[in-house]
Design an enzyme around this catalytic site. Structure first.
Site, short mmCIF file in Angstrom:
data_model
loop_
_atom_site.label_atom_id
_atom_site.label_comp_id
_atom_site.label_asym_id
_atom_site.label_seq_id
_atom_site.Cartn_x
_atom_site.Cartn_y
_atom_site.Cartn_z
CG ASP A 53 -2.26 0.66 0.99
OD1 ASP A 53 -2.31 1.59 0.14
OD2 ASP A 53 -3.25 0.28 1.62
CG ASP A 58 3.14 4.88 -6.54
OD1 ASP A 58 1.96 4.56 -6.79
OD2 ASP A 58 3.68 5.92 -6.95
CG ASN A 85 -8.61 -4.48 -1.99
OD1 ASN A 85 -9.84 -4.48 -2.08
ND2 ASN A 85 -7.96 -3.53 -1.32
CE1 TYR A 150 -13.17 1.66 -9.44
CE2 TYR A 150 -15.49 1.23 -9.88
CZ TYR A 150 -14.36 1.02 -9.11
OH TYR A 150 -14.41 0.18 -8.03
CE LYS A 154 -12.08 -1.81 -9.56
NZ LYS A 154 -11.03 -2.48 -8.76
#
Length: 255
Positions: A53, A58, A85, A150, A154
């Site tokens: 994270d 990065d 995730n 977005y 996905k």
């Protein structure tokens, strides 16, 4: 609707034994939201969790991912589980989202998971086992307004899941993808605030109410409920599941 005193099903997952003790998992975006709930649940199950994270790692620096992962695997050992995730979002239609903004979203939501999979696959192939769980969104399955970049990112990670599952099934490596609906995370809070501030004329009511009304169960998911499905898919209880895109959305995509 749940109340403050209700116990959500996902919160009961910590009492279940997923049979994961002694395994090693890499979880991206582990400092909060779904990633934080997943890392916490896996740790309670006896999994060695390696979190990636910001600011230490990065994911937008995609060229650095594979070399960094090689060093990480050399230091900690090969992972049994990879949970992709971490994600970012941007609001707007195609004309309201620049190519640069679109590329930024794809870099974190698709290119980084692609690079992470490349990094862990050789060790999984060598051992003849491994599990990858990609976290997409209900927008991998349905369209939503003001979410061109977005939603496309996905959908891309969902399709990658299907293809990779077929490529590596004979090596004993399973790839699955979950498609969460509206989940009580900081990202959703940011989206709701931005929708209300930038696009109030396009909403049929307050943004939070609009989002809630879109969920047949009548509430947002708790991150622990999403984490429970990830833990299940990582476990041997899901040993015959691969290439699946599983909605965890309170019935949203069933409409």
């Amino acid at each position: 609707m749940s109340t403050a005193t209700d116990t959500l099903p996902g919160q009961l997952a910590g009492d279940l034994d997923f049979g994961l003790r002694g395994r090693r998992a890499i979880v991206t975006g582990h400092k909060g939201g779904i990633g934080g709930a997943t890392a916490a649940l896996l740790a309670r199950q006896g999994v060695e969790v390696i979190g990636l994270d910001l600011p230490e790692f990065d994911l937008s620096d995609t060229a650095a991912i594979e070399p960094a992962m090689a060093r990480l695997i050399e230091r900690h050992g090969a992972p049994d589980i990879l949970v992709n995730n971490a994600g970012v979002t941007v609001l707007g239609s195609v004309l309201e989202t620049t190519v640069t903004e679109m590329e930024d979203v794809f870099r974190v939501n698709f290119t980084a998971p692609y690079a992470l999979i490349r990094a862990v696959l050789p060790s999984m192939i060598a051992r003849g086992r491994g599990v990858v769980v990609n976290v997409a969104s209900d927008q991998a399955l349905i369209g939503k307004p003001l979410s061109a970049a977005y939603g496309a990112s996905k959908a891309a990670i969902a399709q990658l899941t299907r293809s990779a599952a077929l490529d590596w099934a004979k090596q004993g490596i399973r790839f699955n993808c979950i498609a969460p609906g509206s989940t009580d995370t900081a990202m959703l809070g940011h989206v709701i605030a931005q929708l209300s501030a930038r696009f109030p004329q396009r909403l049929q009511g307050p943004a939070e109410e609009v989002y809630t009304q879109g969920v047949p169960l009548g509430r947002f998911a708790d991150p622990s409920e999403i984490a429970a499905v990830i833990a299940f898919l990582a476990s041997d209880a899901a040993s015959f599941i691969t290439g699946a895109i599983i909605p965890v959305d309170g019935g949203g995509t069933a409409q």
